[in-house]
Design an enzyme around this catalytic site. Structure first.
Site, PDB file in Angstrom:
ATOM      1  N   TRP A 138     112.561  29.720  30.111  1.00  9.83           N
ATOM      2  CA  TRP A 138     111.166  31.168  30.176  1.00  9.83           C
ATOM      3  C   TRP A 138     110.034  30.238  29.634  1.00  9.83           C
ATOM      4  O   TRP A 138     109.118  30.144  28.044  1.00  9.83           O
ATOM      5  CB  TRP A 138     111.180  32.298  29.721  1.00  9.83           C
ATOM      6  CG  TRP A 138     110.376  32.936  29.594  1.00  9.83           C
ATOM      7  CD1 TRP A 138     109.845  33.785  31.371  1.00  9.83           C
ATOM      8  CD2 TRP A 138     110.321  34.093  28.583  1.00  9.83           C
ATOM      9  NE1 TRP A 138     108.978  34.718  30.511  1.00  9.83           N
ATOM     10  CE2 TRP A 138     109.117  34.743  29.720  1.00  9.83           C
ATOM     11  CE3 TRP A 138     110.397  34.563  27.424  1.00  9.83           C
ATOM     12  CZ2 TRP A 138     108.175  35.727  28.791  1.00  9.83           C
ATOM     13  CZ3 TRP A 138     109.664  35.579  26.432  1.00  9.83           C
ATOM     14  CH2 TRP A 138     108.867  35.896  27.365  1.00  9.83           C
ATOM     15  N   ASP A 219     118.097  34.942  23.217  1.00  9.59           N
ATOM     16  CA  ASP A 219     116.890  35.967  23.624  1.00  9.59           C
ATOM     17  C   ASP A 219     118.117  36.374  24.953  1.00  9.59           C
ATOM     18  O   ASP A 219     118.861  35.423  25.455  1.00  9.59           O
ATOM     19  CB  ASP A 219     116.467  34.557  24.367  1.00  9.59           C
ATOM     20  CG  ASP A 219     115.216  36.287  24.964  1.00  9.59           C
ATOM     21  OD1 ASP A 219     115.030  36.957  25.080  1.00  9.59           O
ATOM     22  OD2 ASP A 219     114.391  34.704  25.381  1.00  9.59           O
ATOM     23  N   LYS A 255     114.099  44.963  31.536  1.00  9.40           N
ATOM     24  CA  LYS A 255     115.065  45.166  32.872  1.00  9.40           C
ATOM     25  C   LYS A 255     115.879  45.663  33.369  1.00  9.40           C
ATOM     26  O   LYS A 255     116.177  45.930  34.143  1.00  9.40           O
ATOM     27  CB  LYS A 255     115.045  43.888  33.098  1.00  9.40           C
ATOM     28  CG  LYS A 255     113.862  42.127  33.798  1.00  9.40           C
ATOM     29  CD  LYS A 255     113.047  41.822  33.189  1.00  9.40           C
ATOM     30  CE  LYS A 255     113.733  41.010  31.720  1.00  9.40           C
ATOM     31  NZ  LYS A 255     112.417  40.161  31.076  1.00  9.40           N
TER      32      LYS A 255
END
Ligand code: PLA
Length: 410
Positions: A138, A219, A255
Site C-alpha cells: 500500500w 497491518d 472497510k
C-alpha cells in the site's frame, strides 16, 4: 514594518503531486463522462455503485441517539469499551495474551493513524531499526515511515512471472535483514496484489522472523474481507501471538464496518508481560497527546455497540459475508467476460486466485492511463483495480477496456 501583499512568504512551497490513490477519486469527480467508473480507492459500493452504510451501523447509531450519549473528550487511549472489543475481535476473546493483560491497545485514527503511532514508537525506542515492507505494498506505508523518520527497505513479495507470491524471495530477504528488524505484514487480503501466503507459508514466515529476532508488525485493514470470516482472516496474527511472539498490529474499521470517514481503528502491541504492556501503552498515549490529543468518539461507540452485542455482531457477520460475496461475484463475472471476449488465448485466471477487494491486473502505467483517458475507468497507476467499486452491469465494459489497453497499448 510594511509587508508587500504581492510577495508571498510561501513562494518556495512547491505544488505537491496528487495522491496516487485518493487523487484518483478527485480526478474521477472532475470527469463528466457518464460511463465513468471509479475503481481507484478501496471503498465498497452497492450493485448500483452507491456508497453503503451497513444496517448494523444504523442500528448502533439509533441506540446511541436513544441513550442520548454525550460528546465529552475521550481519554487519550480512546474508548475503553472499544479497546476491549477490538483486541478481542483481533485475537479471539479467549486469547491468553488478553487474559494476562499483555496487550497494549490504544484507539487510533483508523488504520493510517494507528500505523503512524507505531512508527513514532519505533522511531523513539528503536532508533536506526529498519522496517521491511513488501514489494509492492500500500503506497501510504512508505509515506508513513518517511514522515516518521523510520528507515525502511523492501522484501520481495510479488512475482509478475507467476502472478503469485515470490515466497523464496520473501523468506530470503527477511532472513537477510539486520536482526531485530520490524517486518510489516498484511494480515490478510494483501494490498495491492490480492495474494496472501498459505497457512503453511505463514508458519515458515513466523519461523524466520523468530530465528532472526525480528518483530512482526501487522497491518490488518481488511479483516473479514478476504474470506468473509472475521476469525479466519485473523489467523495469521493469531499464529504469531500463539507462538509467544511480541507483535504489533494496526487495525482499521474503514472497510469491514464501512466507517471510512469516522476514522476508527486501533494500535495493539502484544507484549511479553503485562508490565511491559502497561509501559508501552503509556508511551503510545504520550505520542498521541501532542499529535491529536484524543481520538473521535462516534465511530468507536459504533464498533463497541456492534462487536460488543451478540445480536448485532451476528448481523454484522452476515452483512460482511454479503459484501465479500458481492465482490466474489463481480470477480467471477469479470473473469468470465475477459475469457469470452479475449480471443488471444491469454490466461486471465489470476483474477480468480486473487482475494479481497482488489485485483492486480498487471496493466502497466501506459495501459492504466489508457483505461482512464480512453475508457474513463479510474484506477491506480500500478494496475490495481478495486472490485468493491465494480457492478455486475459494468463487468463487460470493464473487460472491453482491459482487453483494449492490454493488447493495443504497450
Ligand atoms: N492499510 C492498508 C493496507 C490499506 O489498504 C489502507 C487503506 C489502510 C491501511 C488505511 O485505511 P484507513 O486509514 O482508512 O483505516 N487503503 C485504501 C484507502 C482503501 C487509502 O489509500 O487510504 C486504498 O484504496 O488502498
Amino acid at each position: 514594518m510594511t509587508v508587500s501583499v504581492n510577495v508571498s512568504r510561501f513562494e518556495d512551497v512547491s505544488m505537491a503531486p496528487p495522491d496516487p490513490i485518493l487523487g484518483v477519486s478527485e480526478a474521477f469527480r472532475a470527469d463528466t463522462n457518464n460511463m465513468k467508473l471509479n475503481l481507484g480507492v478501496g471503498a465498497y459500493r452497492t450493485e448500483e455503485l452507491q456508497p453503503y452504510v451497513l444496517n448494523v451501523v444504523k442500528k448502533a447509531e439509533n441506540l446511541m441517539l436513544e441513550r442520548g450519549e454525550n460528546k465529552e473528550y475521550l481519554p487519550i487511549e480512546g474508548l475503553a469499551a472499544f479497546n476491549k472489543v477490538t483486541a478481542e475481535l483481533l485475537l479471539g476473546a479467549d486469547n491468553p495474551a488478553i487474559h494476562q493483560g499483555r496487550v497494549a491497545t490504544v484507539q487510533g485514527l483508523s488504520g493510517t493513524g494507528s500505523l503512524r503511532l507505531a512508527a513514532a514508537l519505533i522511531e523513539r525506542y528503536f532508533p536506526g531499526s529498519e522496517v521491511l515492507i513488501s514489494s509492492p505494498t500500500w503506497g501510504n506505508h512508505k509515506n508513513i515511515f518517511n514522515d516518521s523518520r523510520v528507515p525502511w527497505s523492501e522484501y520481495r513479495y510479488y512475482d509478475p512471472k507467476t502472478v503469485g507470491l515470490d515466497f523464496n524471495g520473501m523468506i530470503s530477504d527477511i532472513k537477510e535483514a539486520p536482526e531485530g528488524s520490524f517486518i510489516l505484514l498484511h494480515g490478510c487480503a494483501h494490498n495491492p496484489t490480492g495474494i496472501d501466503p498459505t497457512p503453511e507459508q505463514w508458519e515458515k514466515i513466523a519461523d524466520v522472523i523468530q530465528e532472526k529476532n525480528h518483530i512482526p508488525f501487522f497491518d490488518v485493514a481488511y479483516q473479514g474481507f478476504a474470506s468473509g470470516s472475521l476469525d479466519a482472516d485473523a489467523s495469521s496474527v493469531r499464529l504469531f501471538v500463539t507462538r509467544g511472539m511480541e507483535v504489533l498490529v494496526a487495525q482499521s474499521y474503514s472497510k469491514n464496518l464501512g466507517l471510512y470517514s469516522e476514522r476508527v481503528g486501533a494500535m495493539n502491541v502484544v507484549c511479553s508481560s503485562s508490565d511491559v504492556a502497561a509501559r508501552v501503552k503509556s508511551q503510545l498515549k504520550r505520542i498521541a497527546r501532542p499529535m491529536y490529543s484524543n481520538p473521535p468518539i462516534h465511530g468507536a461507540r459504533i464498533v463497541a455497540n456492534v462487536v460488543g452485542d451478540p445480536t448485532l455482531f451476528n448481523e454484522w457477520k452476515e452483512e460482511m459475508e454479503l459484501m465479500a460475496g458481492r465482490i466474489k461475484t463481480v470477480r467471477q463475472k469479470l473473469f468470465d467476460s475477459l475469457s469470452s471476449k479475449d480471443t488471444s488465448g491469454k490466461d486471465w485466471s489470476f483474477i480468480l486466485k486473487q482475494i479481497g477487494m482488489f485485483s492486480f491486473t498487471g496493466l502497466n502505467r501506459a495501459q492504466s492511463d489508457n483505461m482512464t483517458n480512453k475508457w474513463h475507468v479510474y484506477m491506480t497507476k500500478d494496475g490495481r483495480i478495486s472490485l468493491a467499486g465494480l457492478s455486475l452491469a459494468k463487468c463487460e465494459y470493464l473487460a472491453d477496456a482491459i482487453i483494449d489497453s492490454y493488447h493495443n497499448v504497450s
